[in-house]
Scaffold this active site. Sequence first.
Site, PDB file in Angstrom:
ATOM      1  N   SER A   5       0.821   6.807 -16.037  1.00 26.28           N
ATOM      2  CA  SER A   5       1.606   6.129 -15.006  1.00 26.28           C
ATOM      3  C   SER A   5       2.067   4.732 -15.411  1.00 26.28           C
ATOM      4  O   SER A   5       2.792   4.581 -16.387  1.00 26.28           O
ATOM      5  CB  SER A   5       0.795   6.096 -13.713  1.00 26.28           C
ATOM      6  OG  SER A   5       1.601   5.628 -12.679  1.00 26.28           O
ATOM      7  N   HIS A   6       1.577   3.722 -14.701  1.00 29.11           N
ATOM      8  CA  HIS A   6       2.052   2.356 -14.905  1.00 29.11           C
ATOM      9  C   HIS A   6       1.250   1.622 -15.980  1.00 29.11           C
ATOM     10  O   HIS A   6       1.470   0.440 -16.194  1.00 29.11           O
ATOM     11  CB  HIS A   6       1.948   1.596 -13.582  1.00 29.11           C
ATOM     12  CG  HIS A   6       0.585   1.733 -12.977  1.00 29.11           C
ATOM     13  ND1 HIS A   6       0.197   2.864 -12.295  1.00 29.11           N
ATOM     14  CD2 HIS A   6      -0.491   0.926 -13.017  1.00 29.11           C
ATOM     15  CE1 HIS A   6      -1.065   2.724 -11.913  1.00 29.11           C
ATOM     16  NE2 HIS A   6      -1.504   1.555 -12.341  1.00 29.11           N
ATOM     17  N   ASP A  46       8.179   2.783 -12.501  1.00 26.03           N
ATOM     18  CA  ASP A  46       7.080   2.701 -13.473  1.00 26.03           C
ATOM     19  C   ASP A  46       7.193   3.781 -14.547  1.00 26.03           C
ATOM     20  O   ASP A  46       8.176   4.528 -14.595  1.00 26.03           O
ATOM     21  CB  ASP A  46       5.725   2.763 -12.761  1.00 26.03           C
ATOM     22  CG  ASP A  46       5.397   4.152 -12.235  1.00 26.03           C
ATOM     23  OD1 ASP A  46       6.337   4.928 -11.970  1.00 26.03           O
ATOM     24  OD2 ASP A  46       4.193   4.478 -12.104  1.00 26.03           O
ATOM     25  N   ASP A  83       5.978   6.772 -15.122  1.00 27.31           N
ATOM     26  CA  ASP A  83       6.233   8.171 -14.775  1.00 27.31           C
ATOM     27  C   ASP A  83       7.173   8.331 -13.583  1.00 27.31           C
ATOM     28  O   ASP A  83       7.342   9.442 -13.071  1.00 27.31           O
ATOM     29  CB  ASP A  83       4.908   8.907 -14.517  1.00 27.31           C
ATOM     30  CG  ASP A  83       4.130   8.324 -13.347  1.00 27.31           C
ATOM     31  OD1 ASP A  83       4.272   7.122 -13.083  1.00 27.31           O
ATOM     32  OD2 ASP A  83       3.383   9.075 -12.693  1.00 27.31           O
ATOM     33  N   ASP A  96       7.191   7.315 -10.393  1.00 26.89           N
ATOM     34  CA  ASP A  96       6.841   7.477  -8.983  1.00 26.89           C
ATOM     35  C   ASP A  96       6.787   6.155  -8.214  1.00 26.89           C
ATOM     36  O   ASP A  96       6.810   6.151  -6.990  1.00 26.89           O
ATOM     37  CB  ASP A  96       5.552   8.294  -8.796  1.00 26.89           C
ATOM     38  CG  ASP A  96       4.367   7.732  -9.550  1.00 26.89           C
ATOM     39  OD1 ASP A  96       4.517   6.687 -10.208  1.00 26.89           O
ATOM     40  OD2 ASP A  96       3.290   8.349  -9.492  1.00 26.89           O
ATOM     41  N   ARG A  97       6.732   5.023  -8.915  1.00 26.54           N
ATOM     42  CA  ARG A  97       6.701   3.731  -8.212  1.00 26.54           C
ATOM     43  C   ARG A  97       8.079   3.084  -8.200  1.00 26.54           C
ATOM     44  O   ARG A  97       8.903   3.374  -9.064  1.00 26.54           O
ATOM     45  CB  ARG A  97       5.757   2.764  -8.926  1.00 26.54           C
ATOM     46  CG  ARG A  97       4.332   3.202  -8.909  1.00 26.54           C
ATOM     47  CD  ARG A  97       3.452   2.138  -9.536  1.00 26.54           C
ATOM     48  NE  ARG A  97       2.058   2.526  -9.379  1.00 26.54           N
ATOM     49  CZ  ARG A  97       1.050   1.678  -9.357  1.00 26.54           C
ATOM     50  NH1 ARG A  97       1.263   0.388  -9.513  1.00 26.54           N
ATOM     51  NH2 ARG A  97      -0.182   2.110  -9.202  1.00 26.54           N
ATOM     52  N   LYS A 107       4.842  10.268  -4.626  1.00 27.57           N
ATOM     53  CA  LYS A 107       5.732   9.153  -4.360  1.00 27.57           C
ATOM     54  C   LYS A 107       6.909   9.266  -5.313  1.00 27.57           C
ATOM     55  O   LYS A 107       6.787   9.887  -6.372  1.00 27.57           O
ATOM     56  CB  LYS A 107       5.003   7.818  -4.479  1.00 27.57           C
ATOM     57  CG  LYS A 107       4.215   7.596  -5.756  1.00 27.57           C
ATOM     58  CD  LYS A 107       3.402   6.308  -5.622  1.00 27.57           C
ATOM     59  CE  LYS A 107       2.637   5.982  -6.889  1.00 27.57           C
ATOM     60  NZ  LYS A 107       1.290   6.576  -6.904  1.00 27.57           N
TER      61      LYS A 107
HETATM   62  C1  VG1 Z   1      -3.464   2.436  -7.967  1.00 23.23           C
HETATM   63  C2  VG1 Z   1      -2.850   2.065  -6.631  1.00 23.23           C
HETATM   64  C3  VG1 Z   1      -2.780   3.284  -5.740  1.00 23.23           C
HETATM   65  C4  VG1 Z   1      -2.008   4.399  -6.457  1.00 23.23           C
HETATM   66  C5  VG1 Z   1      -2.644   4.686  -7.804  1.00 23.23           C
HETATM   67  C6  VG1 Z   1      -1.844   5.696  -8.612  1.00 23.23           C
HETATM   68  O1  VG1 Z   1      -4.794   2.871  -7.784  1.00 23.23           O
HETATM   69  O2  VG1 Z   1      -3.581   1.035  -6.008  1.00 23.23           O
HETATM   70  O3  VG1 Z   1      -2.160   2.927  -4.529  1.00 23.23           O
HETATM   71  O4  VG1 Z   1      -2.005   5.562  -5.688  1.00 23.23           O
HETATM   72  O5  VG1 Z   1      -2.709   3.488  -8.565  1.00 23.23           O
HETATM   73  O6  VG1 Z   1      -0.554   5.235  -8.862  1.00 23.23           O
HETATM   74  P1  VG1 Z   1      -6.060   1.894  -8.038  1.00 23.23           P
HETATM   75  O7  VG1 Z   1      -7.269   2.766  -7.835  1.00 23.23           O
HETATM   76  O8  VG1 Z   1      -5.913   1.353  -9.431  1.00 23.23           O
HETATM   77  O9  VG1 Z   1      -5.939   0.801  -7.033  1.00 23.23           O
HETATM   78  V1  VG1 Z   1       0.316   5.748 -10.226  1.00 23.23           V
HETATM   79  O10 VG1 Z   1       1.783   5.109 -10.227  1.00 23.23           O
HETATM   80  O11 VG1 Z   1      -0.791   6.018 -11.276  1.00 23.23           O
HETATM   81  O12 VG1 Z   1       0.662   7.364  -9.985  1.00 23.23           O
HETATM   82 CO    CO Z   2       3.129   6.142 -11.526  1.00 21.08          CO
END
Ligand code: VG1
Ligand code: CO
Length: 545
Positions: free
Chosen positions: A115-116, A279, A281, A283-284, A378
């Site tokens: 992801s990010h 981000d 992937d 989704d953000r 998302k």
């Molecule tokens: C973070 C965010 C959460 C989100 C998750 C996955 O988790 O706070 O809101 O759903 O990332 O996002 P954490 O446990 O680090 O707070 V992503 O863009 O990985 O799909």
């Molecule tokens: Co993501």
Amino acid sequence: MTEVNVINIKNPFQDQKPGTSGLRKSTLRFQEEHYLEIFIQAILNSIKDLHGSTLVVGGDGRYGNISAIKKIIQICVAHQVGKLIIPKNGLLSTPATSHLIRKEGAIGGIILSASHNPGGIEGDFGVKLNISNGGPAPESITSQIYQCSQSLKSYKISKIKTPDLDEVGVFSFGQTSVEIIDGLKDYSNLMESIFDLDQISDFLKKDFSLIFDAMNAVTGPYAKNIFVEKMGLADNCVMNGIPLEDFGGLHPDPNLTYASKLADLLLVQKSYSFGAACDGDGDRNMILGQGCFVNPSDSLAVITANTNCVPGYKGGIAGVARSMPTSSAVDFVASALNIPCFETPTGWKFFGNLLDSNLISICGEESFGTGSNHVREKDGLWAVLYWLQILAVKNCSVSELIQNHWKQYGRNYYSRHDYEAIPSPIANQIFNNLSSFLPSLIGNKFAGNLVKGADNFSYIDPVDQSTSKNQGLRIILEDNSRVILRLSGTGTKGSTLRLYFEKFAGSEQNLHLNPQVALKSLIDDLDHLLNIRKLTKMEKPTVIT
Ligand code: VG1
Ligand code: CO
């Protein structure tokens, strides 16, 4: 018959704990022999009726993406999966994966992404499983996968020569057919079915300039397909538009710290009317106007308040949901619309049942995530198009839209402070310290206000009654101000402490303060209570949103 090899291994997963979404580790860890393979075997073991079924496999293009897909093909062939649907070049955003699973009636999908988190050999890699509704696997399945990954002693693989992924085509291996498809088309068709792209395009061509930052990650090709090919905008409206294995050294997390170049273009130089970023992937999303940052919690509220501007939601919406740390801005909109508003733990998987049961149509998180019932993830580009559609219909600027929103509903001043990659013992000490005296805060003063509630959030899913405990420490004050503390479940280095602050100002109050000023007494009092700056030896948080 394709030959199946059973590989015996020494299990590498002894230290594994389930995270917020899937398995996320350093790229180097994933390069260790058998590491990925064992986890894929554990995923396949969790899927009933795998034999003859359809799976979608794709990723965000980071280092290791193609080689992981090739290994997954070999393992799926050994398990006689019926069909594998794989995008060209292995590139598929998380929301596009969710859509494809639903459209193709697949049993699930495997998404290769951290992801990010940064990518490349020095960055991170990850594997997520989505189930047949298109959404992230729920906790009951992820914990089964983790337990299985810890005990596996072998995995099955067919060492076939895998097809190159750079051309569309259909290939057959034993009982498995591998379809390499165009990864963009289905997603942009879906967007066309929700939004009036012509209206958005006319608006953008009429002196409302757009810049989209794909952060060298997966959304570049999707954004070019929609903004350039379909809407006819100039090629340079997409920056960092070519997916790179290491994201060109960027940390593909769309916030003011990591998308600082975009932030500078909008907030300092004021060169564009609208800016957005997604981000790794896809989704953000981050939404920026000229001189104006949109807090993601406010974005969810604005999206919910303006469904009548968007063709896909004109029939009205069933309800909304937000994660617990997300500000209550959307609650005020839901109450005005007379629709239910659910409060879930952090992570998209908790929205799945609510969406499937049509209890909600729109949902979001403070972490730059917004989405709807069009998929079960998302969706970054969806949110960007949604904002553009509202602006096109109302013919106004981002800051006009947000200020009018506050005038109508009041403003929930909100901020999240992240202390990233701190030593885990320190993070645990801070967290355990607050948990230990949390209940005793009730009835005492905090930031000049009486504490009316203090607990560790737990959630009972209204659809299947499953319980999720330990989802974040929260202090709720008499005026409904909130302070929340969580440990991140997606970081890969040390621990990341997240602090969330919220305070409501009614429309008659000052709505134009800097949130750090408006929230100062909450921020300062939490630091007095827990000594965070001293214990972490950090003057300030790594990221302030
Ligand atoms: C973070 C965010 C959460 C989100 C998750 C996955 O988790 O706070 O809101 O759903 O990332 O996002 P954490 O446990 O680090 O707070 V992503 O863009 O990985 O799909
Ligand atoms: Co993501």
